[in-house]
Design a protein around this motif. Sequence first.
Motif, mmCIF file in Angstrom:
data_model
loop_
_atom_site.group_PDB
_atom_site.id
_atom_site.type_symbol
_atom_site.label_atom_id
_atom_site.label_comp_id
_atom_site.label_asym_id
_atom_site.label_seq_id
_atom_site.Cartn_x
_atom_site.Cartn_y
_atom_site.Cartn_z
ATOM 1 N N ASN A 1 -19.714 12.701 -1.950
ATOM 2 C CA ASN A 1 -18.904 11.588 -2.424
ATOM 3 C C ASN A 1 -19.598 10.241 -2.242
ATOM 4 N N ILE B 1 -16.470 6.999 5.402
ATOM 5 C CA ILE B 1 -17.454 8.049 5.679
ATOM 6 C C ILE B 1 -17.717 8.825 4.390
ATOM 7 N N ASN B 2 -18.886 8.704 3.887
ATOM 8 C CA ASN B 2 -19.267 9.439 2.677
ATOM 9 C C ASN B 2 -20.701 9.921 2.836
ATOM 10 N N MET C 1 -12.084 8.361 6.313
ATOM 11 C CA MET C 1 -12.828 9.097 5.290
ATOM 12 C C MET C 1 -13.146 8.235 4.081
ATOM 13 N N ARG C 2 -12.457 7.094 3.961
ATOM 14 C CA ARG C 2 -12.792 6.225 2.847
ATOM 15 C C ARG C 2 -14.116 5.508 3.097
ATOM 16 N N ASP D 1 -15.319 14.833 0.792
ATOM 17 C CA ASP D 1 -15.156 13.403 1.044
ATOM 18 C C ASP D 1 -16.051 12.919 2.178
ATOM 19 N N VAL D 2 -16.373 13.817 3.073
ATOM 20 C CA VAL D 2 -17.152 13.397 4.235
ATOM 21 C C VAL D 2 -18.644 13.547 3.994
HETATM 22 NA NA NA Z 1 -15.230 9.719 2.374
#
Ligand code: NA
Lengths: 89, 493, 932, 164, 110, 112
Positions: C438, C360-361, C357-358, C434-435
């Motif tokens: 963001n 995937i934004n 998720m870091r 987050d997905v």
């Molecule tokens: Na993300």
Amino acid sequence: MLETAISIALALITLAWVLNLYRLVIGPSLPDRVLALDTMYINSIALIVVYGIQVDSKLYFEAAMLIALIGFVSTVAVAKYVTRGDIIE
Amino acid sequence: MNHWIIAPVLIPALAGMLLLLEVRERHRLRRLTGLLSCAAMLAVAVFLGDQAWGGEITVYALGNWQAPFGIVLVLDKLSALMVLLTAVLAFPALLYASCGDDRKGANFHALFQFQLMGVNGAFLTGDLFNLFVFFEVLLIASYGLALHGRGPERVKAGLHYVVLNLVGSALFLVALGLVYGTTGTLNMADFAVKAQALTGTDATLLKVAVLMLWVVFGLKAAMFPLYFWLPAAYASATAGVAALFAIMTKVGFYAMVRVYALAFADGPFAGLGQQALWWLALVTLGLACIGVLGAKRLGTLVSYLVVMSVGTLVAALAFGQLQALGPALYYLLHSTLICGGLFLLTDLIARGRGEVADCLQIGPAILNGGRLSLLFFVAAIAVVGLPPLSGFVGKVALLRSVPDPTYWVLLLIAGLCGLVALSRAGSTLFWRTTGEGSGLRPARRHLLSVVGLLLLSPLMAVYAEPLLQLTAAVAEQLRNPDLYLSAVLGGGA
Amino acid sequence: MNLAFVVMLPFLGAFLPPLVERVTGNRTLLACGAAALPALALALLFNPARQVFAGETLHSTLRWIPSLDLSLAFRLDGLALLFALLVLGIGLLVILYARYYLSAKEKAGRFYAYLLLFMGAMLGVVTSDNLLLLVVFWELTSLSSFLLIGFWGHQTGARKGARMAMTVTGMGGLALLAGVLLMGNVVGSFSLQTVLESGDVIRASSWYPVILCLVLLGVFTKSAQFPFHFWLPHAMAAPTPVSAYLHSATMVKAGVFLLARLYPALAGTDLWFMLVSLAGMMTLLWAAFVALFQHDLKGLLAYSTISHLGLITLLFGLNSEMAAVAAVFHIINHATFKASLFMAAGIIDHETGTRDMRRINGLWKYMPYTAVLAMVASAAMAGVPLLNGFLSKEMFFTETLQSEQLGALSWLLPLGATLGGVFSVAYSARFIHDVFFNGEPVNLPKYPPHEPPRYMKVPVEILVALCVAVGVFPAITVAGLLAVAAAATLGGDLPEYHLAIWHGFNLPLVMSFIALFGGIFIYSQRRRLFDLWARLPEVDAKLVFEGRIQQLGRVASAITGRLQNGSLQSYVAWAVTLVAVILLTQMWHLPALSLDVGMLPMDGVAILCTAMLVAAALLTTFLHRHRMTSIMSLSVVGLMVSLLFVRFSAPDLALTQLSVEVVTMLLLMLAMYFLPVRTQVESSSVRVLRDVLLALVVGAGVAVLAFLVMTGETTTISQFFMDNSKSGGGGTNVVNVILVDFRGFDTFGEITVLGVAAMGIYALLKDLNLASAKYDSLGRPWAADAHPLVLVTISRPLLPLALLIAVYIFLRGHNLPGGGFVAGLITSVALVLQYVASGVGWVHSRMPGDYHPVVAMGVLLAGLTGVGSWVFDYPFLTSSFTYVSLPVIGKFELATAMLFDTGVFLTVVGATLLMLANLGKLSLLDDKRENA
Amino acid sequence: MTLLYRVLPYPSLSLILWFTWMLLSGFTAGHAVLGAILAVLLPLGTRPFWPNVPRIRNLPRLLGFVVVVLYDIVVANVSVAIKVLGPLRSIRPGFVELPLELEDDFAIALLASTVSLTPGTVSADVSPDRKTLLVHALDVDDAAALVAEIKQRYERPLKEIFEC
Amino acid sequence: MDSLIEWLVSASVIIGGVFALVGSIGLARLPDFYTRLHGPTKATTLGVGGTIVASLLFFSWQERGLQLHEVLITLFLFITAPVSAHMLAKAAMHRQLKRMKGTRGEPWKQ
Amino acid sequence: MELLVAIIIGVLVASGVYLCLRARTFPVVMGLTLLSYGVNVFLFAMGGLKINQVAVVGMSPDPTDPLPQALVLTAIVIGFAMTAFLVVLALRSQGELHNDHVDGKPDDGGRS
Ligand code: NA
Ligand code: NA
């Protein structure tokens, strides 16, 4: 008389055995030991025969005969082992 | 006169002698002879099983000398079952070995047949000294088989196996001497009768004899502290041989059951040595768990599974009053066949992995590993005792008939250990791979033997009820030794 | 029957996909084929379902193992129906989804097979009407999930995850088995109906705590309840369709299913409350908290699953009927939204190539349609009104408020529930924000991401639609199913409840809002929390678990290595110790030794001979390092033992022993050529002391036993042999008649042993590579004279002479001491003497050198003699003899026993020569190597 | 003659075997027949094992030889016994080489055996060329005399018995 | 038992025993292997021989007929014992065993 | 006499056991041979001891127990077969492991 004679003979042969064992233990060489063993075998023949007379039985004769016939093979085997290492070649 | 009882002894003996006469080393002919003999044995075993199921105990007085003076063969349900089991195991084991392993040394087929002769003789005989003789027949053949092929590991393990068993044989003779010296007989049934009447010094001497017999049988059965020879010997033996050896430990167990059921389930000597046997069996079970967990080769792992089955069985026997014998016999059938199959499978896997063989470490992928992995999965499920295969049935049956907390805990832990170890082994062997293997593809006959053995597990599960009934009937017959005694000794007993 | 068939359908179908795959490469066809089975099963359930809705419980039983009370008994009640629908319905969707998820390279056939196996197992669990059968299917779910999780077995994570899942759930399964068996013992049956009706009996039983703990161990491991939750996140190494299936509707639900199933039997006690609700609460809170910090999309979902399972468990633990209803309801809701979320996660993974998720934004821009679906499902997970999650969560809050089980501390329950809600909202918010928002994606493996294939979204759409439908119209969608399921769970009448979106302003609603806003607030503070989290020590359960397992392996290996140390000495010592223990413990029960018993009188010769025998034995022992000397004194022992046999009326034994002695000596000499002549000192003095002690105990023990038996009185069976030897066996030498007749079978076995030993020796010697010594033990070259003249010349005429003696010994054996065995040995010795004197080459140029056939003929002859008696319908080895009178020669005896003894003779000759001649040939091989 | 030779290649051996059998089994008609059969069969069966054993050409000489040897054994036994039991310092052992006139292996072996059987001497070795016999004597005054005595008492009769 | 026979048997038995013992004394007492090798010939010949004669007389008298089979023992011994002695002598020479002081002549190299 | 035989059995068994516990194949072979002597005599003794009462019909008024003798005969033969096998196995072990340790451990010197 016979019984006494037999007892004496048995004692003599057993004593002979003790001397054989003594030689077997102290050696000093391997042929000495084999010789001692061989003599023991031969003395056993005498012992068995005398024992046969003592108990008045012929059933033990074959044992004595067997030693006379094939007992020497052990001695030959060891002697051959000493000289050649390989007893069947 | 019904001569079939002796056929399981004579068929392999005859085949073995014909194999010896065949000096021209025509391998196809030898294989054929061996396999035909095994097939014939299987047929005869089925026939005998059918006969034993009539309920009558058949006695065959060799040389027409009646018990207790002559040697008798006795066909009851237990011996019929064991003979059948041997035949069922032998055929695939030999079939497997006939794919080339049999040519790795001399006289394989003859040794194999004589091994079967010994095993069958041990199962059938009703005489204690004759039992010793057949033990020796099966042992000497097994020495030859264990050493079949080459390799230092095999020689070392074989040496240990041989020396320990020679010590065992000496002990066996001492025990038999005491048996004769106190009861004046060698016939098992007569012994059972005479033993009951002993008192005083003779009774103590007999106790010593029987305890020694337990040690002897325990050595054959591979119980603590006498099983140490087994893992190395089995793991290093040729696959077909290892598979056949799965029955060997059961011979020891059989002998325990036989003697126990006849003479010590009841009467003044009831429970002689039972307590010790119970605890030793539990320790065996526990140590086998540890062994399974610590094994570094699949072969060793399977060997410990064999030890595990022994612990499970002997504990069930020692639990008392033969009440768990029926389930135990079902479990015996299952564990023998599956461990046999696993030994074969281990070899197939080892072949597929080339150099790494069955070491539980990263190695090349197995060519066409899919089939093997499926077989491994099935075998693992079966042997660990997970449903829906025979192992589960056996375990549940045992748990139900041995209501003892220690046993339960150990048996369940054993299952868990097996699960942990086998899942680890399986994932290492089939998943953790580097590149394609250069190993050998299994031959059709290889697969056939393995599948044949492993398929028996689902079959045993499907037909669990009739089989459990069957083993229960065996146990029932054993719980009633008078049947045996009167069959052997005549109505007077 | 119908029901059993439905359950079996997936199992039968499991074989189909691999077959189809072999025939066609068309993946759609394959997927359809696989999907056809659950579809068919669903269709078949239609009618039964109507009956269930009508309040019936359907049963179907097949016999399997009545003696274990294990039958193929199935039942379809509300609870089973609910789960069957989930299993089949979601399974169907997962199969469709997997069609697009799996890449073309992957073995889809196998995948579907595993999936169908699992489906069948799961279906079995939920429809079992027999507790043992339930355990069977229960373990099957573990096994098939092992295959599914490990589908990508080439990845370490998958392997370890699969094994961890299997180990933990397997352990639980074993505990469950034990629990079920105990329950069966208490109730007297494994029939579910009986068990459910015997709740009072079970709860009153003294075994109840044990049973409960064992069953709960099964439940908690399967449903990943604290502290057994750790395996589930690692099971995420599975392909996403698997996660979607196993961790939403099936595998992990098996645990809570069992809670529901056994609710009437086990629930209602304080212990139940303590164990179940405590575990549930712990799980709910801890997992919800941890979920927030997962960077892996599926990791977040995994912890969320654990948390929701905790919630359900907690509900069951509350011992309230209403709570149970809520639990069942939440099971349904969780299945729908979690399955869709996993699928959405799979789509994202599929399209972006990562689950981090870091990285995937802002996917909203790239795949808005999927985003909407995922967001709706997340909202349901968070418990947002108008979605199904809201309804069950509301009921949950209500129940926590109403529980008074904790007495004064009862407020802890709603507090915990709200807190769980807060985190639940927080991680849901993270999933959405987050997905899909963001900012921009970071360094995606696949860029730019786009919407997945049309049909990949269909399963998600269906599930999300269900979430909404249930959320908005609970009464017309789910109420009926819930009612029958809950009724079946409670095993009786349902409590009064009302499914509606709006229950008015009440405390639960307040809690919902606290959760909603609290969650959003927490998520807004995520940076600080993440920093805090990062500073916590990271515990990777997989590593820990793997470490433990490996440690276990090492410890096990060490223990095994200790005991099974590869040292023969220690193995033998164990065995000897066992014997020593037996002797020592039993000695106490023996009478005090007394020399005052009837003994044969001793004489001087006997005493002296005994002394010599003892001395020779001790010499052999203590001189064993001087090997040749040791052999010599061993020979003395042998001689003395032979004479002992002479002395005590056993001439047969003496003959045998004497001839065996000679052969043994030949054997030893042959061997010594290749073995060292000395043994160095190796044993420590402690070891020597131990061994001396063991030897003394065993030796003394056996001596005492022997003395007692010899001086005791025993009637034996021997008189029979004395009486029947002549009349029945035709011989006067009773020992021989025993050997060839009374106990001929022993002898048959014995010669087999001899023959097999020879064969085994032959096999051992074949290709044996042994260097022979080039010098003697003194370092001198060997003597030149290989075949001394005197030896050669004398030994040759000795051969016919020895043969003559052999014939003599053989023929007299039946009536006087002698027999085939001794005759055979004499013959062998005479022949071996030829080898020794003249060499292998010389002998083999004069007679055939392969003795295998001789052995075979010997055993065969003995065997055929035995078989011959069949002709006269007598058992094997029945002897017969007759006296024949011939002119000149007179009367003599012909006996089949003679034939048998000839077999013995041949075997002995063949076997000893096979051994000795081949041993002798060993050196020739070495010579050949030398020359080559 | 050829037929007889084929059936009885070694008549003396056959005779010895037959006589041995009779000694063992007792002098009955039945055993005489059985012994005869064996006395024929065994030499035939083992014939390959001893290709060239010399024939006994002089039976009376053989009997005389046996008597001489037996007599020597008794006498020598007594004299050696005295030496063995007496002081050891007085004995003078020695290795004596005896040149052989006998050529036949079997005869040489018989001579060696005879030497060994009579107490006081042991035949220790035969040279590879079979021309010399090494004898160890327990107490030897005069080596040449010993050699002469052996040659006269044993070798010559043997030569006469076997080689003419 | 006939006293003459008894006397003869007794004498033979004792002669046998004495010579067996004397041979063994030689074996035990003589200084080197080669001299010791002479000891057992006494046991072989007169030692066993004496007992054989005794046995012959005894059983012939007992059974009222000539019993000669004991002679075979002596026959066999006469055939085999020299071979043992010969082989042992060769072995000793190969081992180059020490000779007693004053031994004349040389053993042969083997 | 019984006492003497018991002593013989005890010594043979003890010596055999001690040698079986040694580390080289040779003493183990010796030990097993001694052990089997001991065991054979033990088995033999189980029939009781009798002097000059050979179990031949019509030759002895009170013949000795023939059965243990027959058993011992079988045991001797089997023991011989086993010993022979073990000896050859020891050779095989020497050939493949290049030493005569029962565990195949390498050692410092072969023929010392
Ligand atoms: Na993300
Ligand atoms: Na050789």
